[in-house]
Design an enzyme around this catalytic site. Structure first.
Site, PDB file in Angstrom:
ATOM      1  N   ASP A  96      26.052  33.599  60.168  1.00 23.53           N
ATOM      2  CA  ASP A  96      24.942  33.201  60.645  1.00 23.53           C
ATOM      3  C   ASP A  96      23.612  32.692  59.653  1.00 23.53           C
ATOM      4  O   ASP A  96      23.117  33.745  58.793  1.00 23.53           O
ATOM      5  CB  ASP A  96      24.242  34.044  61.722  1.00 23.53           C
ATOM      6  CG  ASP A  96      23.228  33.529  62.374  1.00 23.53           C
ATOM      7  OD1 ASP A  96      22.558  32.242  61.997  1.00 23.53           O
ATOM      8  OD2 ASP A  96      22.570  33.899  63.271  1.00 23.53           O
ATOM      9  N   GLU A 119      27.378  30.229  62.788  1.00 26.14           N
ATOM     10  CA  GLU A 119      26.780  29.833  64.282  1.00 26.14           C
ATOM     11  C   GLU A 119      26.551  28.408  64.047  1.00 26.14           C
ATOM     12  O   GLU A 119      26.288  28.115  65.481  1.00 26.14           O
ATOM     13  CB  GLU A 119      25.483  30.588  64.109  1.00 26.14           C
ATOM     14  CG  GLU A 119      25.037  30.763  65.530  1.00 26.14           C
ATOM     15  CD  GLU A 119      23.599  31.161  65.633  1.00 26.14           C
ATOM     16  OE1 GLU A 119      22.955  31.707  64.710  1.00 26.14           O
ATOM     17  OE2 GLU A 119      23.132  31.248  66.802  1.00 26.14           O
ATOM     18  N   GLU A 120      26.052  27.627  63.235  1.00 26.87           N
ATOM     19  CA  GLU A 120      25.854  26.409  63.429  1.00 26.87           C
ATOM     20  C   GLU A 120      26.793  25.393  63.413  1.00 26.87           C
ATOM     21  O   GLU A 120      26.505  24.309  63.834  1.00 26.87           O
ATOM     22  CB  GLU A 120      24.757  25.954  62.194  1.00 26.87           C
ATOM     23  CG  GLU A 120      23.721  26.868  61.831  1.00 26.87           C
ATOM     24  CD  GLU A 120      22.817  26.886  63.319  1.00 26.87           C
ATOM     25  OE1 GLU A 120      22.774  25.952  63.980  1.00 26.87           O
ATOM     26  OE2 GLU A 120      22.108  27.876  63.259  1.00 26.87           O
ATOM     27  N   ASP A 140      17.768  25.814  59.497  1.00 24.03           N
ATOM     28  CA  ASP A 140      18.986  25.960  59.815  1.00 24.03           C
ATOM     29  C   ASP A 140      20.165  25.059  59.561  1.00 24.03           C
ATOM     30  O   ASP A 140      21.233  25.624  58.682  1.00 24.03           O
ATOM     31  CB  ASP A 140      19.038  25.928  61.382  1.00 24.03           C
ATOM     32  CG  ASP A 140      18.524  26.876  62.345  1.00 24.03           C
ATOM     33  OD1 ASP A 140      18.348  28.173  61.818  1.00 24.03           O
ATOM     34  OD2 ASP A 140      18.163  26.626  63.398  1.00 24.03           O
ATOM     35  N   LEU A 189      20.933  31.202  59.136  1.00 29.90           N
ATOM     36  CA  LEU A 189      19.559  31.451  59.007  1.00 29.90           C
ATOM     37  C   LEU A 189      19.245  32.112  60.429  1.00 29.90           C
ATOM     38  O   LEU A 189      18.911  31.249  61.375  1.00 29.90           O
ATOM     39  CB  LEU A 189      18.703  30.360  59.027  1.00 29.90           C
ATOM     40  CG  LEU A 189      17.288  30.644  58.567  1.00 29.90           C
ATOM     41  CD1 LEU A 189      17.277  31.541  57.135  1.00 29.90           C
ATOM     42  CD2 LEU A 189      16.524  29.277  58.176  1.00 29.90           C
ATOM     43  N   GLU A 233      27.285  38.537  63.966  1.00 25.65           N
ATOM     44  CA  GLU A 233      25.788  39.426  64.235  1.00 25.65           C
ATOM     45  C   GLU A 233      26.257  40.686  64.524  1.00 25.65           C
ATOM     46  O   GLU A 233      25.859  41.939  63.714  1.00 25.65           O
ATOM     47  CB  GLU A 233      24.877  38.990  65.319  1.00 25.65           C
ATOM     48  CG  GLU A 233      24.378  37.510  65.012  1.00 25.65           C
ATOM     49  CD  GLU A 233      23.567  36.880  65.874  1.00 25.65           C
ATOM     50  OE1 GLU A 233      22.581  36.106  65.336  1.00 25.65           O
ATOM     51  OE2 GLU A 233      23.770  36.815  67.146  1.00 25.65           O
TER      52      GLU A 233
HETATM   53  P1  AHM Z   1      19.445  32.866  66.792  1.00 28.77           P
HETATM   54  O1  AHM Z   1      20.766  33.245  66.131  1.00 28.77           O
HETATM   55  O2  AHM Z   1      19.410  31.648  67.702  1.00 28.77           O
HETATM   56  O3  AHM Z   1      18.277  33.159  65.791  1.00 28.77           O
HETATM   57  O4  AHM Z   1      19.296  34.148  67.984  1.00 28.77           O
HETATM   58  C1  AHM Z   1      19.420  35.636  67.250  1.00 28.77           C
HETATM   59  C2  AHM Z   1      18.160  36.256  67.345  1.00 28.77           C
HETATM   60  C3  AHM Z   1      18.334  37.622  66.679  1.00 28.77           C
HETATM   61  O5  AHM Z   1      17.935  37.557  65.425  1.00 28.77           O
HETATM   62  C4  AHM Z   1      17.274  38.312  67.497  1.00 28.77           C
HETATM   63  O6  AHM Z   1      17.349  39.688  67.214  1.00 28.77           O
HETATM   64  C5  AHM Z   1      17.477  37.896  68.797  1.00 28.77           C
HETATM   65  O7  AHM Z   1      17.905  36.483  68.670  1.00 28.77           O
HETATM   66  C6  AHM Z   1      16.136  37.725  69.624  1.00 28.77           C
HETATM   67  O8  AHM Z   1      16.089  37.209  70.913  1.00 28.77           O
HETATM   68  P2  AHM Z   1      15.095  37.005  71.730  1.00 28.77           P
HETATM   69  O9  AHM Z   1      14.168  36.098  71.473  1.00 28.77           O
HETATM   70  O10 AHM Z   1      15.773  36.793  73.429  1.00 28.77           O
HETATM   71  O11 AHM Z   1      14.396  38.477  71.711  1.00 28.77           O
HETATM   72 MG    MG Z   2      20.931  32.259  64.178  1.00 27.98          MG
END
Ligand code: AHM
Ligand code: MG
Length: 338
Positions: free
Chosen positions: A113, A92-93, A69, A115, A272
């Site tokens: 975002d 996002e980070e 990340d 990664l 997203e």
């Molecule tokens: P992240 O940005 O922390 O990776 O979270 C986003 C992700 C998406 O890619 C995915 O569709 C969703 O979180 C999955 O969430 P969950 O683990 O609640 O099903």
């Molecule tokens: Mg992410």
């Protein structure tokens, strides 16, 4: 001529140069493509280069950051800051927006975002980058807190068995490019991508572990998919890029709704929801919020009230989003025309 060797390469650069007269936009897409190559290389070498695991930090939403990340984020920020065409970046980070120094700044604001699908990084399951582009107005964060309707370009890059970039200019077609590692270029592989006209494969995609938190219409819709005369398959990678890419190519529906635990859903609006909505809609699909703050609207019309705010997402073709809308109607909720 040896088979398998093209004497012409319809590259991403060529496509962009042919489809926009905006030189800065061309630079921006080349810059993004370079960072996707760097990220793909890091993801591909993660095992041997010992890049799995935690970085020891927490991101804007309080999630533990993985080493990949952090690296992906640095790769994107370094590339975009030095591109000369960006003013404000939101990642996002990073809890706060990044303001590009005046001497390097340009006319775009980019949210990303770096990664997405962090929970899948360490077990070698597909992950991806998602981005949305807005034009600079004042050079403040408000330039990004605008309606999704102002997004001028959006896309994602999937790091999987192949590295694949899908993007669209506002009002344009959705195009796909695969990274050819033998020449280090993204090559145009999918022209004018369209959501399957008949709805495609019957697939529902959601984290059913959240079932008890869902509103009754969402529970009913998922039950309707399971008990349909033509039964649906369940497919859920848990990486939005992979789940949306499959939905775009095969059809079906992807749902991450608002629920009792998360009244705004889980996914982030700016990097997203809005970019994926632009892609899905411009490919002929529907990107709905489901019932959110008293009504059902389009994700693409949301105006984020904060850079990391969340939004619910129901994306698919009319056949399957229609099933969800029918369930809302039974509970007296007004639904938009499909
Ligand atoms: P992240 O940005 O922390 O990776 O979270 C986003 C992700 C998406 O890619 C995915 O569709 C969703 O979180 C999955 O969430 P969950 O683990 O609640 O099903
Ligand atoms: Mg992410």
């Amino acid at each position: 001529m040896a088979e398998g060797f093209d004497v012409d390469a319809p590259t991403l650069s060529r496509y962009v140069m042919q489809n926009t007269k905006d030189h800065e936009l061309t630079i921006l897409l080349n810059t993004l493509a370079t960072s996707f190559k760097l990220i793909a290389s890091a993801v591909g070498r993660a095992g041997v280069a010992q890049l799995y695991g935690l970085a020891g930090e927490v991101n804007s939403t309080g999630d533990d950051q993985k080493k990949l990340d952090v690296m992906s984020n640095d790769m994107m920020i370094n590339a975009l800051v030095n591109s000369g065409v960006c003013s404000v970046l939101v990642s996002e980070e990073n809890e706060e927006p990044i303001f590009v120094p005046v001497e390097k700044s340009g006319k775009f604001c980019v949210a990303f975002d770096p990664l997405d699908g962090s929970s899948n990084i360490d077990c070698n399951v597909s992950v991806g980058t998602i981005f949305s582009v807005f034009e600079k107005k004042e050079g403040t964060v408000d330039d990004l807190l605008r309606s999704g309707a102002d997004c001028i370009c959006a896309g994602y890059c999937a790091y999987s068995s192949a590295t694949e970039l899908v993007f669209t200019f506002k009002g344009g077609s959705v195009e796909g490019f695969c990274l050819d590692p033998t020449i280090g270029e993204f090559v145009h592989t999918r022209v004018n991508m369209k959501f399957p006209a008949d709805g495609g494969k019957r697939i529902y995609s959601c984290n059913e572990g959240n079932y008890i938190h869902w509103d009754q219409p969402i529970k009913d819709a998922v039950e309707a998919f399971k008990s349909s005369e033509k039964p649906y398959s369940a497919r859920y990678v848990g990486s939005m890029v992979a789940d949306i890419h499959r939905t775009l190519l095969y059809g079906g529906i992807y749902i991450y709704p608002a629920d009792k635990k998360s009244p705004k859903g889980k996914l982030r609006c700016l990097y997203e929801g809005i970019p994926m909505a632009l892609i899905i809609e411009q490919a002929g699909g529907i990107a709905s919020t489901g019932l959110f703050e008293g009504k059902i609207g389009r994700v693409a019309e949301l105006t984020p009230d904060a850079i990391h705010c969340k939004c619910p997402i129901i994306m698919g073709g009319p056949r399957d989003v229609g099933v969800v809308y029918d369930c809302y109607k039974k509970h007296g909720v007004e639904t938009p025309e499909l």
